[in-house]
Scaffold this active site. Structure first.
Site, mmCIF file in Angstrom:
data_model
loop_
_atom_site.group_PDB
_atom_site.id
_atom_site.type_symbol
_atom_site.label_atom_id
_atom_site.label_comp_id
_atom_site.label_asym_id
_atom_site.label_seq_id
_atom_site.Cartn_x
_atom_site.Cartn_y
_atom_site.Cartn_z
ATOM 1 N N SER A 531 5.457 -3.508 -0.858
ATOM 2 C CA SER A 531 5.958 -2.157 -0.694
ATOM 3 C C SER A 531 7.390 -2.034 -1.219
ATOM 4 O O SER A 531 7.653 -2.329 -2.361
ATOM 5 C CB SER A 531 5.846 -1.736 0.766
ATOM 6 N N ASP A 617 -3.397 5.357 -1.585
ATOM 7 C CA ASP A 617 -2.188 5.044 -0.805
ATOM 8 C C ASP A 617 -1.258 6.255 -0.797
ATOM 9 O O ASP A 617 -0.758 6.681 -1.836
ATOM 10 C CB ASP A 617 -1.493 3.835 -1.431
ATOM 11 N N HIS A 665 -2.188 1.636 3.571
ATOM 12 C CA HIS A 665 -1.070 0.931 2.952
ATOM 13 C C HIS A 665 -0.897 -0.482 3.500
ATOM 14 O O HIS A 665 -0.265 -1.314 2.862
ATOM 15 C CB HIS A 665 0.206 1.745 3.192
#
Length: 729
Positions: A531, A617, A665
């Site tokens: 991320s 996502d 996610h």
């Protein structure tokens, strides 16, 4: 995490993708990727030998990982909690209970998602009412961001109960009394509304209790350890505000503690009609412990009772009956507990934790012992061990008996803490785990970890796959760069907004310091990030690609500029405090453009990369990931084409895009899918670094031929935090 933890509770997953485990992990079709709204008909060729090795290693690692997970299956379980009359166990989609004096065979199921119609997924959070007459729990499917909350009346029936009520899109919730539930709703990735649900014999009534107007703020509810207060916590990247609900009068309007003001962050606990406040009002705007009367909670009544020493920082606090337990970090990064008497705050006791301890997980779901603090200690390679802290006892800190193999394995691992001098002279801490002596690591493969965003610490809780790598004589390095939270609030501020490049400089300095210290070498070095951590990883690959050979990015946030210029995306406005506002501030735009991974790709030989992305996502837009992959591929092609008549130093990198369906996610919760994905990641590292894998041992090959490999291998992989629910973690 307790109700006043410095960083909001996060959703953790074991790994990071969702897809049917019946699918082949490498696809032989010629297209690079094909997904809704984006199609590429680029034709690529690939080495069958490379693909064959990947497949073979994947199968081997899958088998070994299952053995490693099984080896640690008997460790302490944080899914067990105490009620007034029963012990409750959360397992997957079900909740079970048994009497305090009963054995496990007497355990009965009180709820399963199969009994709740359209409720599906695993249990995320459970809360019992004060008399244990009603239970509330959220269940969430990994393909969805939103969770459903089921309310169940508990009785003596030995059969799963059907919910008396199902609430949609619930994020956080707490019982104010046996018949009053306070909860927040989640819309997209935002929580701005708090509701009060009153359960009556004639019907259920829900009313809006609080509404947040500022889109940069996220709202959740929690409860003080003594069960007296519910707190409505409103937080942005720059400030916070807390409202209180007294369980003695649950229908009264919430009362404000201290109005929000720029730069002020605070969190609240309660004991004996006094508020205990963690606020960044200390030296250098770091956290200190203060208290104020419950009847006069505003900031002018806050009185400091504890501040950490120079270089030390507070990470969390836990309120006991007569003591406050502070979790902190020493200047070198070592975890530390400090017990402070509430009657005599000047008298504190420092409780030194094991040198290997890197993560503390509080254990306090359900009925709480007011005199004892129970917690789990772990590290990425040390399985969790439960400790109990009773400050009033002669020997306050005790450890539960650990299962036998832990005793033998813990002594074999070295935990080394180093520092690297960054470009501006700032000393950046690192934590290393290794089996061999530090002087013997020059030929050891190295896996570097980085995050460096939102003021969050790197996740350093136990991971069986990291233990597997350690046993294969890898060195694991965790770089605590600026932008993260390991060294306090100022450490975060030193690495966000206009200072974001400092984190990239820190990461580069950490890796180079390791090499200079005799730890590994670039040809044996891999980097992993997920991320927002991919911002620093991607920027490093653009700036210093020669430091690395393999990179694994999970749900990577690589198009910062494009994302932050789109206010329609759910996190853009809320995250301006971390990245800046490129739409209205030219300086912010130029700054983001200077480090954004996607916008600084140049023709050169990049490290080989495995990139995992999710088609739906909502935190990291797929369009940015696809743009990043295309630009990488084009840059490598340009470089190799222009160098066609010149010797190529090193192998041409392999760029693998793992495009998964679904909109989660955080990754899979299914065990088989988690193991499968982890096996694929390990197979990628071993293949790219040229490591021979033989059971639990690996060794370097002979001198590798310097041949041009394929630039892109199309793949489909079949099928863990700490990230805040409203950020890219």
């Amino acid at each position: 995490m307790n109700s006043c933890t410095i960083l909001r509770s996060v959703l953790l997953s074991l790994n990071t993708s969702w897809v049917s485990n019946q699918r082949r992990w490498i696809r032989s079709a010629p297209s690079l990727y094909r997904t809704a709204g984006h199609t590429s008909n680029t034709t690529v060729h690939h080495s069958e030998a490379t693909l064959g090795k990947l497949r073979s290693l994947n199968r081997q690692f899958d088998r070994r990982l299952r053995s490693v997970y099984q080896r640690y299956a008997d460790g302490p379980d944080h899914t067990v909690f105490q009620g007034s009359h029963h012990v409750y166990i959360v397992e997957g989609c079900g909740i079970y209970r048994m009497g305090h004096t009963e054995e496990e065979q007497d355990m009965v199921q009180v709820f399963h998602t199969d009994c709740a119609g359209d409720v599906e997924g695993t249990i995320q959070r459970v809360r019992l009412s004060a008399t244990e007459s009603i239970l509330a729990a959220t269940a969430k499917n990994s393909h969805k961001e939103e969770a459903k909350c089921v309310v169940i009346r508990l009785d003596n029936h030995n059969a799963p109960q059907k919910p008396m009520l199902i609430l949609d899109n619930v994020f956080s919730f707490e019982w104010a009394s046996d018949d009053v539930l306070v909860y927040t709703t989640q819309e997209g990735l935002q929580c701005r509304h708090v509701f009060r649900l009153h359960l009556t014999n004639t019907g259920n009534q829900s009313e809006l209790l609080y509404e947040e107007k500022d889109p940069e703020f996220f709202v959740e509810v929690s409860r003080s350890r003594d069960q007296r207060l519910l707190t409505i916590n409103c937080s942005s990247k720059k400030s916070s505000e807390v409202w209180l609900i007294d369980s003695k009068c649950p229908f009264s309007p919430p009362t404000q503690v201290q109005p929000r003001q720029p730069g002020l962050l605070y969190h609240v606990e309660h004991s004996n009609n006094l508020l205990y406040i963690l606020a960044n009002t200390g030296t250098g705007h770091e956290y200190q412990l203060l208290r104020a009367p419950l009847s006069s909670p505003a900031m002018q009544h806050w009185k400091p009772i504890f501040s950490p020493g120079p270089g030390a920082v507070i990470k969390d606090m836990e309120m006991l009956q007569d003591h406050c337990v502070i979790t902190g970090r020493e200047p070198q990064g070592q975890l530390q507990l400090q017990s402070i008497s509430l009657k005599s705050p000047d008298h504190g006791t420092v409780l030194q934790l094991p040198s290997w301890a890197c993560a503390v997980e509080t254990q306090r779901i359900g009925t709480v012992d007011k005199d004892t603090f129970s917690f789990l200690l772990s590290s990425p390679v040390h399985p969790p061990i439960r400790y109990h802290l009773s400050p009033a006892h002669q020997r306050p800190l005790s450890r539960e008996h650990a299962f036998q193999h832990q005793h033998t394995l813990l002594t074999e691992c070295h935990t080394t803490r180093l520092q690297a001098a960054s470009q501006d002279g700032t000393m950046v801490p690192m934590t290393l785990f290794h089996m061999k002596a530090l002087a013997d690591l020059s030929e050891a493969p190295l896996l570097v970890h980085v995050y460096g965003a939102y003021g969050l610490d790197l996740n350093m809780s136990f991971s069986p796959e990291k233990r597997l790598l350690l046993e294969d004589n890898w060195t694991l390095a965790y770089c605590h760069v600026r932008g993260g939270g390991e060294c306090g609030v100022s450490w975060h501020r030193a690495g966000c907004l206009q200072q974001k490049m400092k984190g990239v400089e820190d990461l580069s300095a950490c890796i180079q310091t390791l090499f200079q210290s005799g730890v590994s070498q670039p040809a044996l070095t891999a980097l992993t990030a997920r991320s927002a951590g991919a911002v620093l990883a991607g920027a490093l690959c653009n700036k210093n690609p020669h430091l690395l050979t393999a990179v694994h990015l999970q749900a990577p946030f690589v198009d910062v500029l494009g994302t932050m210029q789109d206010p329609s995306l759910p996190l853009t406005i809320e995250e301006r405090g971390e990245w800046g506002d490129p739409l209205t501030n030219p300086q912010d735009r130029d700054n983001i453009a200077s480090y954004c991974p996607c916008h600084n790709i140049v023709p050169q030989l990049y490290p080989s990369m495995l990139i995992t992305a999710y088609s739906g996502d909502s935190r990291v837009p797929l369009s940015g990931v696809l743009k990043y992959v295309e630009r990488l591929k084009k840059a490598i092609q340009t470089h190799t084409s222009s160098s066609s008549r010149l010797p190529i130093k090193g192998n041409v990198p392999t760029i693998m895009l793992d495009l998964q369906p679904g909109n989660d996610h955080f990754g899979p919760e299914d065990f088989d899918q988690s193991v499968s994905e982890t096996a694929q990641q390990l197979a990628f590292f071993y293949t790219v670094l040229g490591l021979e894998y033989k059971g639990s041992q690996q060794k370097m090959r002979g001198k590798r031929k310097r041949t041009i490999k394929n630039m892109t291998i199309p793949c489909q992989f079949p099928h863990h935090m700490i990230g805040q629910i409203n950020m890219r973690t």
